[in-house]
Design an enzyme around this catalytic site. Sequence first.
Site, PDB file in Angstrom:
ATOM      1  N   THR A 355       0.837  -1.185   0.000  1.00 55.90           N
ATOM      2  CA  THR A 355       0.000   0.000   0.000  1.00 55.90           C
ATOM      3  C   THR A 355       0.879   1.245   0.000  1.00 55.90           C
ATOM      4  O   THR A 355       1.974   1.241   0.553  1.00 55.90           O
ATOM      5  CB  THR A 355      -0.958   0.028   1.205  1.00 55.90           C
ATOM      6  N   ARG A 356       0.384   2.297  -0.650  1.00 51.41           N
ATOM      7  CA  ARG A 356       1.014   3.608  -0.542  1.00 51.41           C
ATOM      8  C   ARG A 356       0.036   4.598   0.085  1.00 51.41           C
ATOM      9  O   ARG A 356       0.307   5.780   0.142  1.00 51.41           O
ATOM     10  CB  ARG A 356       1.471   4.103  -1.917  1.00 51.41           C
ATOM     11  N   HIS A 360      -7.745   1.415   4.363  1.00 58.63           N
ATOM     12  CA  HIS A 360      -9.163   1.659   4.614  1.00 58.63           C
ATOM     13  C   HIS A 360      -9.890   0.333   4.766  1.00 58.63           C
ATOM     14  O   HIS A 360      -9.280  -0.747   4.754  1.00 58.63           O
ATOM     15  CB  HIS A 360      -9.773   2.545   3.521  1.00 58.63           C
ATOM     16  N   HIS A 363      -9.241  -2.482   2.234  1.00 56.82           N
ATOM     17  CA  HIS A 363      -7.941  -3.133   2.436  1.00 56.82           C
ATOM     18  C   HIS A 363      -8.004  -4.087   3.627  1.00 56.82           C
ATOM     19  O   HIS A 363      -7.516  -5.224   3.562  1.00 56.82           O
ATOM     20  CB  HIS A 363      -6.862  -2.089   2.710  1.00 56.82           C
ATOM     21  N   ARG A 449      -7.259  -5.610  -8.500  1.00 59.23           N
ATOM     22  CA  ARG A 449      -7.413  -5.591  -9.950  1.00 59.23           C
ATOM     23  C   ARG A 449      -6.734  -4.386 -10.594  1.00 59.23           C
ATOM     24  O   ARG A 449      -6.478  -4.390 -11.793  1.00 59.23           O
ATOM     25  CB  ARG A 449      -8.898  -5.625 -10.319  1.00 59.23           C
TER      26      ARG A 449
END
Length: 548
Positions: A355-356, A360, A363, A449
């Site tokens: 993640t960058r 949330h 995730h 995706r």
Amino acid sequence: MSRGFVVWFTGLSGAGKSTIATALQAELTRRGRHSELLDGDEVRTHLSKGLGFSKEDRDTNIRRIGYVARLVARSGGVAIAAAISPYRDVRDEVRAQTPGFVEVFVRAPLDTLVERDTKGLYRKAIAGEIANFTGVSDPYEEPLAPELVIDTSGEHVAASVARVVDVLERLGHLARGVVDRFPPEHDLPQLRAEARRMPRLQVGARELSDVFMLATGALSPLDGFIGRADYDAIVGDGRLASGAPFTIPIVLRTEERPAADRIALFIADRPIAIVDVNDVFEADATREALSVYGTDDEKHPGVRVLKESGRWVVGGSVTALARASSGFPEYDLTPTQVRAVKAERGWKTMVGFQTRNPVHRAHEYLQKVALESVDGLLLHPLVGETKSDDIAADVRMRCYEELLANYYPADRVVLATNPAWMRYAGPKEAVFHAIVRRNYGCTHFIVGRDHAGVGNYYDTYAAHRVFDQYAPGELGIEILRFEHTFYCAACGGMASTRTCPHPKEMHQALSGTAVRRLLDEGGDLPPEFTRPEVARVLLDAARAEAMA
């Protein structure tokens, strides 16, 4: 005890079996694996003394080597056999009797073998002076389905060994090799002083990220900036010249061609690395952009960085002199350190999450679904350079701390920083991120995706489809492909397009743009999007930035 196995090198005399086998044995020793080398010539002198060169005697010799090899493997060692073993039926017989049998066919053209033959045996056999000489006056039956074929007429020994090791890793006989080459602290003052006497090249935070990851094994099998052969292979086929998957060139670009064979990389007056230059070449940025990013549009952040980075590419081994830091040193764990935590906790499996952005609810849902079947989670946020409008790394780290403290089982999660910089290369970066997490010890990796996407440059599900190019086990990590997830008002919880039957109007999801707008306006983020503790950190950071 480690599981033993057998590596069986077959091929004509002079093809390079013994040379590669000896180098492989040295590599196994470096990795802490005990091995025995059963060289054909030595076996003939001792174990098979008195046997001739009829087919029956040759088969007996091979059966004896196979028997000893099985004993070595049974005891947990690695048996490396290097024997011509010309007949296919007896090789297949040994394979059938030997668990963990890996066949490597080493070949070279006959004229190359003649050139290498210092004793002149091939010339004598061709002249009819030696009978029953394999490959000339006696048959050699090539393997039909070896695990690996090596042509030594166009490949260096180091590259051949790397390919053998890659096969052994993909088959599960060896753990994926990660070597931390960062110099010990007591050597750094002298190395930095040495760097100050070298020609300098000014670089930035991106190069520091690459240097640190190369030094710590995060980019294994690379340990230096790539040269032309690997560059062309990656840009052309998404693989290294050895054939190992690797989708993004790790390069040192510069506008001026270096004149020295050793250069020091500096950020301002701070030395960060020494590069032993072994290749310098011009590279077409447009070709690289189209291969890696799928576009040469300079509005793409990765393409823009690439085209501003200079036309010369410098390849060479790297000695790191500085560490990349997130500002949270307790989380700046190297691959070796993460693997140690995994081992201490007794995890056999570990899933990585890239993640960058702050995590949330969508995730969180993906991670917890994965944790139902995997021992542990590596929450591995990227803290290198990102787009200017991405949330700052220190804010993101505070969000992760809040989330893990309140909503995750502490003994099943490791939070560690990923020092890489963000390329936004979509499917190519999805594969790259998987390779990096493999090096950190992950056995599984979550891919959404639109992994590493930006704008509308990549087709939906491209980041999923790209993994279809690889054979099972080839990447050394299992990919968990997840659908887009959201909060469904009708379901009353998190769901995905695979599990929710309700129309889109019932789905609640916020884009990054919408989140930033709410924060700028001082509004609360809905609990369906993120946890209240995370929302509070984000809102406080936005207010502090507005007041600055």
